[in-house]
Design a protein around this motif. Sequence first.
Motif, PDB file in Angstrom:
ATOM      1  N   VAL A 288       1.153  28.968 -14.257  1.00 32.46           N
ATOM      2  CA  VAL A 288       1.183  29.869 -13.137  1.00 32.46           C
ATOM      3  C   VAL A 288       1.898  29.347 -11.936  1.00 32.46           C
ATOM      4  O   VAL A 288       2.901  30.093 -11.314  1.00 32.46           O
ATOM      5  CB  VAL A 288      -0.206  30.395 -12.530  1.00 32.46           C
ATOM      6  CG1 VAL A 288       0.024  31.437 -11.371  1.00 32.46           C
ATOM      7  CG2 VAL A 288      -0.890  30.986 -13.528  1.00 32.46           C
ATOM      8  N   THR A 289       1.741  28.016 -11.440  1.00 34.29           N
ATOM      9  CA  THR A 289       2.603  27.531 -10.348  1.00 34.29           C
ATOM     10  C   THR A 289       2.682  26.082 -11.100  1.00 34.29           C
ATOM     11  O   THR A 289       2.091  25.437 -11.725  1.00 34.29           O
ATOM     12  CB  THR A 289       1.565  27.470  -8.980  1.00 34.29           C
ATOM     13  OG1 THR A 289       0.428  26.547  -9.216  1.00 34.29           O
ATOM     14  CG2 THR A 289       1.069  29.089  -8.584  1.00 34.29           C
ATOM     15  N   VAL A 290       3.755  25.771 -10.291  1.00 27.72           N
ATOM     16  CA  VAL A 290       4.358  24.024 -10.421  1.00 27.72           C
ATOM     17  C   VAL A 290       4.324  23.639  -9.072  1.00 27.72           C
ATOM     18  O   VAL A 290       5.384  24.110  -8.231  1.00 27.72           O
ATOM     19  CB  VAL A 290       5.439  23.899 -11.315  1.00 27.72           C
ATOM     20  CG1 VAL A 290       5.835  22.648 -11.378  1.00 27.72           C
ATOM     21  CG2 VAL A 290       5.390  24.743 -12.556  1.00 27.72           C
TER      22      VAL A 290
ATOM     23  N   GLY B  20       2.637  23.895  -6.586  1.00 26.24           N
ATOM     24  CA  GLY B  20       2.469  25.163  -5.511  1.00 26.24           C
ATOM     25  C   GLY B  20       3.301  26.142  -5.588  1.00 26.24           C
ATOM     26  O   GLY B  20       3.443  27.293  -4.820  1.00 26.24           O
ATOM     27  N   TYR B  21       4.616  26.056  -6.425  1.00 19.57           N
ATOM     28  CA  TYR B  21       5.613  27.307  -6.486  1.00 19.57           C
ATOM     29  C   TYR B  21       5.240  27.948  -7.730  1.00 19.57           C
ATOM     30  O   TYR B  21       4.725  27.524  -8.730  1.00 19.57           O
ATOM     31  CB  TYR B  21       6.978  26.618  -6.425  1.00 19.57           C
ATOM     32  CG  TYR B  21       7.077  26.043  -4.977  1.00 19.57           C
ATOM     33  CD1 TYR B  21       7.618  26.772  -4.064  1.00 19.57           C
ATOM     34  CD2 TYR B  21       7.096  24.554  -5.002  1.00 19.57           C
ATOM     35  CE1 TYR B  21       8.115  26.029  -2.685  1.00 19.57           C
ATOM     36  CE2 TYR B  21       7.481  23.722  -3.508  1.00 19.57           C
ATOM     37  CZ  TYR B  21       7.894  24.726  -2.650  1.00 19.57           C
ATOM     38  OH  TYR B  21       8.153  24.130  -1.725  1.00 19.57           O
ATOM     39  N   PRO B  22       5.773  29.255  -7.717  1.00 20.56           N
ATOM     40  CA  PRO B  22       5.727  30.066  -9.066  1.00 20.56           C
ATOM     41  C   PRO B  22       6.558  29.335 -10.203  1.00 20.56           C
ATOM     42  O   PRO B  22       7.225  28.976 -10.018  1.00 20.56           O
ATOM     43  CB  PRO B  22       6.237  31.518  -8.455  1.00 20.56           C
ATOM     44  CG  PRO B  22       6.066  31.502  -7.128  1.00 20.56           C
ATOM     45  CD  PRO B  22       6.264  30.122  -6.539  1.00 20.56           C
ATOM     46  N   ALA B  23       5.602  29.216 -11.226  1.00 17.74           N
ATOM     47  CA  ALA B  23       6.118  28.678 -12.470  1.00 17.74           C
ATOM     48  C   ALA B  23       7.618  29.516 -12.860  1.00 17.74           C
ATOM     49  O   ALA B  23       7.502  30.906 -12.701  1.00 17.74           O
ATOM     50  CB  ALA B  23       5.392  29.013 -13.536  1.00 17.74           C
ATOM     51  N   PRO B  24       8.375  28.999 -13.514  1.00 21.08           N
ATOM     52  CA  PRO B  24       9.803  29.690 -13.805  1.00 21.08           C
ATOM     53  C   PRO B  24       9.313  30.545 -15.075  1.00 21.08           C
ATOM     54  O   PRO B  24       8.569  30.167 -15.744  1.00 21.08           O
ATOM     55  CB  PRO B  24      10.578  28.474 -14.147  1.00 21.08           C
ATOM     56  CG  PRO B  24      10.038  27.135 -13.793  1.00 21.08           C
ATOM     57  CD  PRO B  24       8.642  27.434 -13.526  1.00 21.08           C
TER      58      PRO B  24
ATOM     59  N   PHE C 139       0.057  21.369 -12.222  1.00 21.87           N
ATOM     60  CA  PHE C 139       0.469  23.004 -12.497  1.00 21.87           C
ATOM     61  C   PHE C 139      -1.046  23.434 -12.423  1.00 21.87           C
ATOM     62  O   PHE C 139      -2.060  22.952 -12.473  1.00 21.87           O
ATOM     63  CB  PHE C 139       0.577  22.913 -14.185  1.00 21.87           C
ATOM     64  CG  PHE C 139       1.858  22.381 -14.356  1.00 21.87           C
ATOM     65  CD1 PHE C 139       3.085  23.225 -14.661  1.00 21.87           C
ATOM     66  CD2 PHE C 139       1.872  20.922 -14.605  1.00 21.87           C
ATOM     67  CE1 PHE C 139       4.224  22.360 -15.209  1.00 21.87           C
ATOM     68  CE2 PHE C 139       3.315  20.263 -14.908  1.00 21.87           C
ATOM     69  CZ  PHE C 139       4.291  21.029 -15.219  1.00 21.87           C
ATOM     70  N   THR C 140      -1.359  24.883 -12.052  1.00 19.75           N
ATOM     71  CA  THR C 140      -2.085  25.722 -12.191  1.00 19.75           C
ATOM     72  C   THR C 140      -1.782  26.538 -13.411  1.00 19.75           C
ATOM     73  O   THR C 140      -0.644  27.058 -13.550  1.00 19.75           O
ATOM     74  CB  THR C 140      -2.433  26.480 -10.943  1.00 19.75           C
ATOM     75  OG1 THR C 140      -1.410  27.164 -10.546  1.00 19.75           O
ATOM     76  CG2 THR C 140      -2.858  25.638  -9.742  1.00 19.75           C
TER      77      THR C 140
ATOM     78  N   PRO D 285       4.082  27.520 -22.847  1.00 20.65           N
ATOM     79  CA  PRO D 285       2.763  27.207 -22.589  1.00 20.65           C
ATOM     80  C   PRO D 285       2.598  25.487 -22.543  1.00 20.65           C
ATOM     81  O   PRO D 285       2.967  24.884 -23.091  1.00 20.65           O
ATOM     82  CB  PRO D 285       1.990  27.730 -23.845  1.00 20.65           C
ATOM     83  CG  PRO D 285       2.847  28.624 -24.130  1.00 20.65           C
ATOM     84  CD  PRO D 285       4.440  28.207 -23.994  1.00 20.65           C
ATOM     85  N   LEU D 286       1.656  25.390 -21.642  1.00 20.02           N
ATOM     86  CA  LEU D 286       1.100  23.785 -21.474  1.00 20.02           C
ATOM     87  C   LEU D 286       0.118  23.697 -22.734  1.00 20.02           C
ATOM     88  O   LEU D 286      -0.827  24.328 -22.867  1.00 20.02           O
ATOM     89  CB  LEU D 286       0.108  23.522 -20.149  1.00 20.02           C
ATOM     90  CG  LEU D 286       1.308  23.835 -18.991  1.00 20.02           C
ATOM     91  CD1 LEU D 286       0.482  23.670 -17.814  1.00 20.02           C
ATOM     92  CD2 LEU D 286       2.519  22.819 -18.969  1.00 20.02           C
TER      93      LEU D 286
END
Length: 678
Positions: free
Chosen positions: A260-262, A264-268, A102-103, A273-274
Amino acid sequence: MTTTYQIHPAIGIARVGNSRDAFYIAPERTGAPPIECDADGIPVLQDGVEQPVTRYKDAENRIKRQAARFRIYVYDDQSPTGRELKINDTVVVQRQESGQVFTAVLTDIQWTVYLANKKASWYEFQQLDGEHGYEAGHPLRNPEVTIPPHRQNLIIDAGPQSVSSQQPRANFSPGSSPGTPASFPPANLRPDPITTLGEIRSVTGPDGHNRLLVLGGLGNSGSSKSGPTEPSIQHYANNDGWFDDTSDGPVSANLICKPVTVDGYPAPAGMKPLTIPVDVPAWVIVGYPRYAPQITDIVTLDDLVYDVAVRYFNYAPMIYGHPPFDPHVAVTDVAAWRGTARWNPDYYPYFWRDIWPILTRPFAYQFVTDFDAMTGGDPHQTGKGSGGNMDPDQISIPPHAGENPNDRQNRRARRQFVYSVLRKPGQENRLYTGDPAQVERYFGMPFLCGDNPLTNTVASKFLRLTDTMLFILHQWAEGKFVNEKLEDIVPPSPPEAIALDRGVLGNALGGAFCPGGEAAWIMRNPAIYASAYRINASPSPVPGSLSLPPAIPGADTKADLKNGQEPGDLTKYSAVPWQADFNECTTQTVDITYESWNVIDPDSTRSIIPDRTQWTYWWPAHRPVVVNNVPWSPTPNSNAGDLAMVSIWSLLGFVVPAPGSTPENPNFQVVEDQVIGS
């Protein structure tokens, strides 16, 4: 490089004060003044620089508390030596259970602190007995409380408290955690009840840095005993029925992040929150006020913890380790490394960075002691001016090509003399250095009390420097050092986070331990550390069920430190109440009849060697005795004086640099004083 998150400083130092609202931030460099802040805990800045404290007491002359400040650093490929996180920073997280990467954006930090005071429940303090485990039958404090459920009530335990930007304050007080078992002393303590161990605050400054402030108790101490002669104090360290509000415990945190991303893809959209636990937690110790905050101890707590780190955790492999003393070689088996590591004979310390600060510490002691009264004169021909043994124009010059042989010999003689009067390992019971048969002998340095100058069992009469300090000074004495000013070298500085770890502890006491200052001799035991500077925290302390020593006489009382330290475990060895030991740590008449107390029965020599004593100071940089020839405190060095200190500690003045004072020509004065001269 794996991304990790760590809290710094590794060990923070807070201090009690009887001002409920006013506080300042702990100094973060050795010998520096504390940091001024506003009522919300935001540091006062001038030209972007945090400003020093101007007053140690509030408008009503109550002592301000000292807040320990903690920060979170991230270690990754971008910052291998660490950088401080701030709100809205991007963080990278890999979930071990799923392998997802994740980012996320840091939106908040949830801090958790667990403070406790175990003093009344622990064993009696008896000098060095217990340092390596208690023998069966070692007496307990409050021994009449024998039933375990009732002994649990001897622990001051409010349970863990958490804060975040959503709930920025929390208190360690009765009822502060509904549903969590807690224990506090009886409400009828005299002279003062204990209603809190302090509070914590989440503070986000205008620069976006979110930091934790830990404020300790109010300095209250009280006895539960009743009767016409109570409250009373009968001992410098063990007083049944008494409680105080110093404490210690772990500091941990969770990072609250918006994905923000999972992978490398946009987060759903709507993803929760993490919550990311910080990898490396910290610890906080709450001690008494530091009344001479800018006078550095001869041995600081940083000196001591650094020595443990160097000799047990491969912290400075260029100083202590294995040939070729390469700092880039990883040690995978620390236990095996300890068995074969040694000092590097070719290590060259820097004079102005490493050596001169140690040599010059004693010069500020003239403002908090009266050495003439103790020694009848200067212990030996010290002096930083021209011609003295500490003349920097002479002792800072290493041997070099083309040097006049007479100058080289003279400089070496000066260095060797200074090193010769330093007390070495095994000389803790020796007052003088050199051959006793010689007419001319010199007082061993440091000329301060040791860990046990009180009895002749496990005696340790006088203080000595740590092994690492002595090694650094040995290299200097042998001419193996660098004058960085002459060579126009800027010595490397430690990373910011490491400097924070060391700087904070540079303002706490590293010896003598009888019981000591902010903490006792437990701080030099490598078993309490998970790694260098990091306390090994118990994985799951249970509120209301913190560990107790066995209450059954004859039970095995060997301490198993490897299970981890619980809240209250670092300060439980210290005096209760703290004011008793604090008051008595002025001077001591030390029996110096026989140097080998711990080797041969001293009674066998009594008919040969007449009894001799030496009047000696304890740690006057914490508890001044005189300031510029004026007594600092009116309390006598007695049990009655200890009891008086319980009430008047907040009236004492602070010893601070006088106007015009400089490091080269220091001068100190008492300010904010309600006792002296009244």
